[in-house]
Design a protein around this motif. Structure first.
Motif, PDB file in Angstrom:
ATOM      1  N   UNK A   1       0.819  -1.216   0.000  1.00  0.00           N
ATOM      2  CA  UNK A   1       0.000   0.000   0.000  1.00  0.00           C
ATOM      3  C   UNK A   1       0.854   1.268   0.000  1.00  0.00           C
ATOM      4  N   UNK A   2       1.880   1.357   0.847  1.00  0.00           N
ATOM      5  CA  UNK A   2       2.744   2.546   0.786  1.00  0.00           C
ATOM      6  C   UNK A   2       3.437   2.716  -0.554  1.00  0.00           C
ATOM      7  N   UNK A   3       3.894   1.609  -1.146  1.00  0.00           N
ATOM      8  CA  UNK A   3       4.547   1.680  -2.451  1.00  0.00           C
ATOM      9  C   UNK A   3       3.567   2.214  -3.495  1.00  0.00           C
ATOM     10  N   UNK A   4       2.294   1.771  -3.401  1.00  0.00           N
ATOM     11  CA  UNK A   4       1.264   2.258  -4.327  1.00  0.00           C
ATOM     12  C   UNK A   4       1.040   3.762  -4.149  1.00  0.00           C
ATOM     13  N   UNK A   5       0.980   4.210  -2.899  1.00  0.00           N
ATOM     14  CA  UNK A   5       0.789   5.644  -2.643  1.00  0.00           C
ATOM     15  C   UNK A   5       1.947   6.458  -3.211  1.00  0.00           C
ATOM     16  N   UNK A   6       3.171   5.950  -3.053  1.00  0.00           N
ATOM     17  CA  UNK A   6       4.333   6.655  -3.601  1.00  0.00           C
ATOM     18  C   UNK A   6       4.229   6.740  -5.123  1.00  0.00           C
ATOM     19  N   UNK A   7       3.778   5.649  -5.744  1.00  0.00           N
ATOM     20  CA  UNK A   7       3.641   5.621  -7.204  1.00  0.00           C
ATOM     21  C   UNK A   7       2.612   6.653  -7.658  1.00  0.00           C
ATOM     22  N   UNK A   8       1.498   6.733  -6.948  1.00  0.00           N
ATOM     23  CA  UNK A   8       0.453   7.687  -7.310  1.00  0.00           C
ATOM     24  C   UNK A   8       0.926   9.123  -7.095  1.00  0.00           C
ATOM     25  N   UNK A   9       1.685   9.344  -6.006  1.00  0.00           N
ATOM     26  CA  UNK A   9       2.213  10.690  -5.737  1.00  0.00           C
ATOM     27  C   UNK A   9       3.161  11.137  -6.848  1.00  0.00           C
TER      28      UNK A   9
ATOM     29  N   UNK B   1       8.102   5.538 -15.279  1.00  0.00           N
ATOM     30  CA  UNK B   1       7.181   4.433 -15.016  1.00  0.00           C
ATOM     31  C   UNK B   1       7.397   3.238 -15.939  1.00  0.00           C
ATOM     32  N   UNK B   2       8.305   3.367 -16.913  1.00  0.00           N
ATOM     33  CA  UNK B   2       8.571   2.277 -17.851  1.00  0.00           C
ATOM     34  C   UNK B   2       7.301   1.896 -18.625  1.00  0.00           C
ATOM     35  N   UNK B   3       6.459   2.918 -18.951  1.00  0.00           N
ATOM     36  CA  UNK B   3       5.203   2.689 -19.668  1.00  0.00           C
ATOM     37  C   UNK B   3       5.213   3.478 -20.977  1.00  0.00           C
ATOM     38  N   UNK B   4       4.878   2.779 -22.064  1.00  0.00           N
ATOM     39  CA  UNK B   4       4.810   3.442 -23.383  1.00  0.00           C
ATOM     40  C   UNK B   4       3.341   3.722 -23.676  1.00  0.00           C
ATOM     41  N   UNK B   5       2.862   4.913 -23.282  1.00  0.00           N
ATOM     42  CA  UNK B   5       1.449   5.252 -23.386  1.00  0.00           C
ATOM     43  C   UNK B   5       1.250   6.423 -24.356  1.00  0.00           C
ATOM     44  N   UNK B   6       0.135   6.452 -25.089  1.00  0.00           N
ATOM     45  CA  UNK B   6      -0.118   7.530 -26.077  1.00  0.00           C
ATOM     46  C   UNK B   6      -0.643   8.795 -25.415  1.00  0.00           C
ATOM     47  N   UNK B   7       0.148   9.387 -24.546  1.00  0.00           N
ATOM     48  CA  UNK B   7      -0.305  10.566 -23.803  1.00  0.00           C
ATOM     49  C   UNK B   7      -0.593  11.721 -24.758  1.00  0.00           C
ATOM     50  N   UNK B   8       0.217  11.861 -25.830  1.00  0.00           N
ATOM     51  CA  UNK B   8       0.019  12.958 -26.790  1.00  0.00           C
ATOM     52  C   UNK B   8      -1.347  12.841 -27.441  1.00  0.00           C
ATOM     53  N   UNK B   9      -1.735  11.618 -27.797  1.00  0.00           N
ATOM     54  CA  UNK B   9      -3.034  11.400 -28.463  1.00  0.00           C
ATOM     55  C   UNK B   9      -4.198  11.695 -27.534  1.00  0.00           C
ATOM     56  N   UNK B  10      -3.997  11.457 -26.226  1.00  0.00           N
ATOM     57  CA  UNK B  10      -5.087  11.703 -25.276  1.00  0.00           C
ATOM     58  C   UNK B  10      -5.527  13.169 -25.292  1.00  0.00           C
TER      59      UNK B  10
ATOM     60  N   UNK C   1      12.643   7.766  -7.202  1.00  0.00           N
ATOM     61  CA  UNK C   1      13.661   6.728  -7.410  1.00  0.00           C
ATOM     62  C   UNK C   1      13.112   5.345  -7.078  1.00  0.00           C
ATOM     63  N   UNK C   2      12.384   5.234  -5.967  1.00  0.00           N
ATOM     64  CA  UNK C   2      11.806   3.938  -5.585  1.00  0.00           C
ATOM     65  C   UNK C   2      10.824   3.474  -6.655  1.00  0.00           C
ATOM     66  N   UNK C   3       9.963   4.386  -7.093  1.00  0.00           N
ATOM     67  CA  UNK C   3       8.968   4.023  -8.123  1.00  0.00           C
ATOM     68  C   UNK C   3       9.654   3.578  -9.405  1.00  0.00           C
ATOM     69  N   UNK C   4      10.674   4.328  -9.826  1.00  0.00           N
ATOM     70  CA  UNK C   4      11.395   4.003 -11.066  1.00  0.00           C
ATOM     71  C   UNK C   4      12.034   2.615 -10.970  1.00  0.00           C
TER      72      UNK C   4
END
Length: 960
Positions: free
Chosen positions: A717-725, A757-766, A863-866
């Motif tokens: 849960x703490x790791x998830x909160x850090x990721x969201x932050x 986040x190591x995610x390839x997402x189409x943010x520009x298209x959004x 850094x932890x999230x990455x």
């Protein structure tokens, strides 16, 4: 004429007298219980411990138990050691129990006094620490007083250098633990570098009694404890710079002995620029203070200090090819301790020994802040009243002077002041000769190894002794007729020296003596224990805090151990032991008849307390004794802090060679000079502590958070909160508030999402979608990141990922904390210059340190999230957490509250605390004080923050 204060003290007693009188009722209550305790069997007396513990569980307080517990310890001491606590020792025990400092004269039995408060507080089962100044005393006192604790059913442990982690854990889990201040501080730091809770050695910081409290909490508090790791080897640079120092002339630098600083003059800067360029250490044509040259100039300055301010055999010695620091207050070696900022390397280059690389700070703490961790702290010493203000301001400790069991019979003579070193040392040798002739034991205290060995040479060399003898006889002949007693004294001393010198053969000294300094550290206890034998001459470097009692006639117990230690117990051993005791009793009478122990100081120290410690060696338990200080105008204190015109004035007044000035005005003038030095040193320590308090707030937050991370089983849960932050921070950085989609930096956001986040997402298209809002982008990113992370957990297994999460969190936090420490060190070294711009350096340091700490928190989250979004794990070989062996070198709140800014940061670092704190209970909203986070109890991550901001807790005080 007496002032009003003096008259009031005579009529009503001093405030200290009234405090001591307040303990008398409980002393009488303890005495009244003595017949009852004497009637108990050994088992029944031991059973009192279990009874007291049960009564504590039932709600009784330690104060209520005190009279009975002290009576039990007194009886236990009689049976286990054959020693009964005096009434004044009972008062000392009460003072310690109340968390105050008991000032007791030398020989009044401080070691035995501690057993009273230690036993009472150990009944709680949380452990009591007794702090000593060296390993020898820790072992000795634990073995000696451990007989009392063991007799009463308590366990005793000892912490000394060289123990394994397992041995340390076992010792800390005993009811009573004896340890040195250094070991306690380093164990605290090492514990907070461990990666498993079970590996940590210390438990609670409940109650500590500090022996020689002034030495530990004042003298040694100037230097922080530091655990460090090596940096790159630059030994060639230190050597090259050391060779340049002899090229400097006096006009190139200014030396300030008071402040112990060395600075280059304008001429010196030009010389420095030239010789450094010639040695190819800086580029020709560059300015000395260009950024790329700062390091070289810094090391040049340290080399200058090493040559001009640090003396071999005074500030350090060279032993086995190593430069070892000498404690300026106790004269002891401090192996393992090193000067920082390249100074130790400069000394190694100066002495042409192997140069060890500089170190990077991994963890540090000052003694002030370490000992303020304890819920309750007490202390013992023979000399604390001169530092009462510092003890009160820094530690909140009150000093109580405990009366002696028998009135002090020592005679303290006025100082004798001579013009030159030669005159002074000749007078000292004459006094030594007189004491040796009459069979009076004498201790001569010096301020450095060099001076102790010089005096030893004067007593050993036949030619030197004969020369002094002739001079003394000549002085006697030239003495005025009205001073027949002085003339006779000088003549007898001179003739005695001649007589002893004539009988000397080979390398034997003319006057037999013992030298106690850092070179002969190992023989310390034996030399000190026999310093009271009639005619014994002991030359000691700083007798402060030696911890071994000087008994007239010698120490019978020490002789029995050393002379009969290998004999088997039996009638023969007991017979020989008895004959040793009888011999010591006769020798004691001879020493008493000769006037008791004579203590001589060869010069005044910067601190009155050190002088008082030296004086206090004589006159124990009502024994007769004598003390006198010999000074010259060439002594450091007189030369640095005295008047330059004094020597000329004395010559005009007709002071002859070998004559001394003796007047109580001189004593008062010297005392004022010492007071000024003490006040200056206190200001230095107080200022250092203000800066360290800033770091200490941050240290507490980080160390408490590490502990919680180690103790919690599930960090999902703490790791998830850090990721969201982190996602919220990324969106806020690229999508301005209330901006239109065409104003968004979607390309930058898409790149950061890929990188972090190591995610390839189409943010520009959004951004081209109809009705898209900032919150929509944020929710999509959170959902995608959560799904990707859930896939990793499913692939590697929850148990493995929990280990990985803890490892990444702890290692990232440690790495960032070390970088943060280095940054704060650099900030602290330069922030003082802001004073020239009319800005308060301390306030500037506080502000920037807090900003740096907030940056550390943000960096930690990212850094932890990455790491967790890219980590790959081999399931057949789960990653092993580092152990204590992998850490190089390798609690309760202090008394002072955190600043509001640090309280916010503390809550931020402790974002997980609501879930992680074992035993933390929810608190009703109406019972929470918005201004005091400590009253909030367990706060749910999604609850409104109790501070009243209107945000969720995890987005406000719970943000990490």
């Amino acid at each position: 004429m007496l002032g009003l204060g003096s008259i009031a003290s005579k009529l009503f007693g001093s405030s200290n007298d009234r405090i001591v009188k307040g303990y008398q009722a409980r002393v009488e209550a303890i005495n009244a219980l003595e017949p009852e305790m004497e009637a108990l069997s050994d088992d029944a007396l031991r059973g009192k411990t279990a009874e007291f513990r049960q009564r504590l569980e039932n709600g009784e307080t330690l104060d209520k138990l005190l009279p009975e517990a002290f009576a039990v310890v007194r009886e236990g001491g009689k049976r286990a050691l054959g020693q009964r606590h005096y009434d004044v020792q009972l008062i000392g025990g009460m003072v310690l129990h109340e968390g105050k400092i008991a000032e007791m004269k030398t020989g009044e039995g401080k070691t035995l006094v501690a057993t009273l408060a230690v036993y009472l507080n150990a009944l709680e089962g949380k452990g009591v620490h007794v702090v000593t100044v060296n390993d020898y005393l820790a072992r000795r006192d634990a073995a000696w007083m451990g007989q009392v604790y063991g007799f009463l059913g308590l366990t005793t442990g000892t912490i000394v250098h060289g123990l394994s982690d397992e041995e340390r854990r076992a010792a800390y889990r005993c009811d009573v633990t004896y340890a040195t201040n250094n070991e306690l501080g380093f164990d605290y730091l090492r514990d907070n570098m461990k990666y498993r809770r079970a590996e940590m050695a210390q438990r609670a910081h409940r109650f500590a009694i500090v022996d020689e409290v002034d030495s530990i909490l004042v003298d040694e508090a100037r230097t922080p404890l530091i655990i460090s790791g090596p940096l790159a080897d630059k030994s060639d640079l230190y050597t090259a710079i050391d060779k340049l120092v002899p090229q400097l002339v006096e006009d190139d630098y200014e030396i300030d002995e008071k402040q112990r600083t060395a600075n280059f003059t304008e001429q010196g800067s030009e010389t420095l620029e030239r010789i450094l360029a010639e040695a190819n250490l800086i580029e020709d044509g560059t300015d000395l203070y260009d950024t790329e040259n700062i390091q070289v100039v810094h090391h040049m300055n340290q080399a200058l200090r090493a040559h001009q301010l640090f003396q071999r055999d005074k500030d350090y010695i060279v032993r086995n090819g190593e430069v070892v620091i000498i404690d300026e207050f106790t004269g002891r070696m401090m192996p393992g301790r090193r000067f920082s900022d390249g100074l130790h390397q400069a000394l190694e280059a100066k002495e042409n020994v192997a140069i060890n690389p500089e170190n990077q700070t991994l963890a540090s703490v000052t003694f002030q802040n370490y000992f303020r961790l304890y819920d309750k702290l007490g202390g013992m010493t023979g000399t604390a009243s001169t530092e009462a203000e510092e003890f009160g301001n820094i530690y909140g400790l009150e000093v109580v002077e405990i009366p002696t069991n028998v009135p002090v019979a020592r005679v303290d003579d006025d100082d004798e002041v001579y013009r030159t070193f030669e005159d002074k040392y000749r007078a000292i040798v004459a006094l030594i000769a007189d004491c040796s002739r009459r069979g009076q034991p004498i201790i001569v205290g010096t301020t450095s190894i060099e001076k102790s060995e010089l005096l030893s040479q004067m007593l050993s060399d036949k030619k030197a002794v004969l020369a002094i003898a002739d001079k003394l006889i000549e002085q006697a002949d030239n003495t005025d007729k009205g001073e027949a007693e002085l003339a006779e004294y000088l003549r007898q001393a001179g003739e005695y020296l001649k007589e002893t010198a004539k009988g000397v053969k080979g390398k034997n000294p003319a006057i037999p003596h013992q030298v106690l300094n850092a070179r002969f550290h190992e023989q310390e206890a034996l030399i000190v224990a026999q310093a009271g034998v009639p005619g014994a001459v002991t030359i000691a470097t700083n007798m402060a805090g030696r911890g071994t009692d000087i008994q007239l006639g010698g120490n019978a117990d020490m002789r029995i151990v050393t002379e009969l230690g290998e004999m088997e117990d039996g009638a023969e051993k007991e017979g020989k032991a008895q004959s040793i005791r009888e011999e010591v009793a006769k020798l004691k009478q001879q020493a008493l008849d000769a006037g008791g122990l004579y203590v001589v100081g060869t010069e005044r120290h910067e601190s009155r307390r050190i002088d008082n410690q030296l004086r206090g060696r004589s006159g124990r338990q009502g024994d007769p004794g004598h003390s006198k200080f010999f000074l010259s105008l060439q002594d450091d204190l007189m030369r640095i802090f005295g008047s330059d015109r004094m020597d000329g004035m004395l010559q005009k007044l007709g002071l002859k060679e070998g004559e001394a000035i003796i007047h109580n005005w001189i004593n008062k003038a010297l005392e004022k000079a010492q007071q000024k030095v003490e006040a200056r040193n206190f200001d230095i320590r107080k200022n250092l502590l203000k800066y360290d308090d800033v770091m200490n707030d941050q240290r507490r937050v980080v160390f408490d958070q590490r502990l919680e991370l180690m103790e919690e089983d599930d960090l999902a849960e703490p790791v998830k909160d850090m990721r969201h932050d982190v996602i919220e921070d990324l969106v806020a950085a690229h999508i301005p508030e209330k901006a239109y989609p065409e104003q968004w930096d979607t390309e930058g956001l898409q790149e950061q999402v890929k990188a972090v986040l190591n995610l390839d997402l189409p943010v520009v298209a959004w951004a081209d979608e109809e009705g898209i809002a900032e919150d929509d982008v944020m929710e999509r990113l959170k959902r995608a990141a959560d799904e990707a992370y859930a896939g990793r957990v499913a692939r590697f297994g929850p148990d493995v990922m929990r280990q990985v999460e803890r490892a990444v969190l702890l290692q990232t936090l440690d790495g960032l904390w070390r970088e943060h420490l280095a940054t704060l060190d650099n900030l602290r070294s330069v922030v003082g210059f802001r004073g020239y711009g009319q800005r308060d350096p301390l306030q500037e340091y506080r502000t920037e340190a807090f900003q740096l700490f907030e940056a550390l928190l943000a960096n930690l989250r990212e850094t932890v999230t990455k790491h967790l979004m890219v980590v790959e794990v081999r399931t057949e070989a789960p990653p092993q957490l580092p152990t204590a062996d992998d850490v190089p070198g390798a609690a309760p709140q202090p008394a002072e509250p955190m600043s509001p800014a640090m309280a916010k940061a503390a809550a931020g670092m402790a974002a997980l605390r609501g879930e992680l704190a074992p035993g933390a209970a929810p608190v009703a909203p109406e019972a929470r004080d918005p201004q005091r986070p400590e009253t909030w109890g367990k706060v749910g991550r999604n609850e409104p923050c109790p501070c009243g901001s209107g945000k969720k807790y995890k987005h406000c005080h719970g943000a990490i």
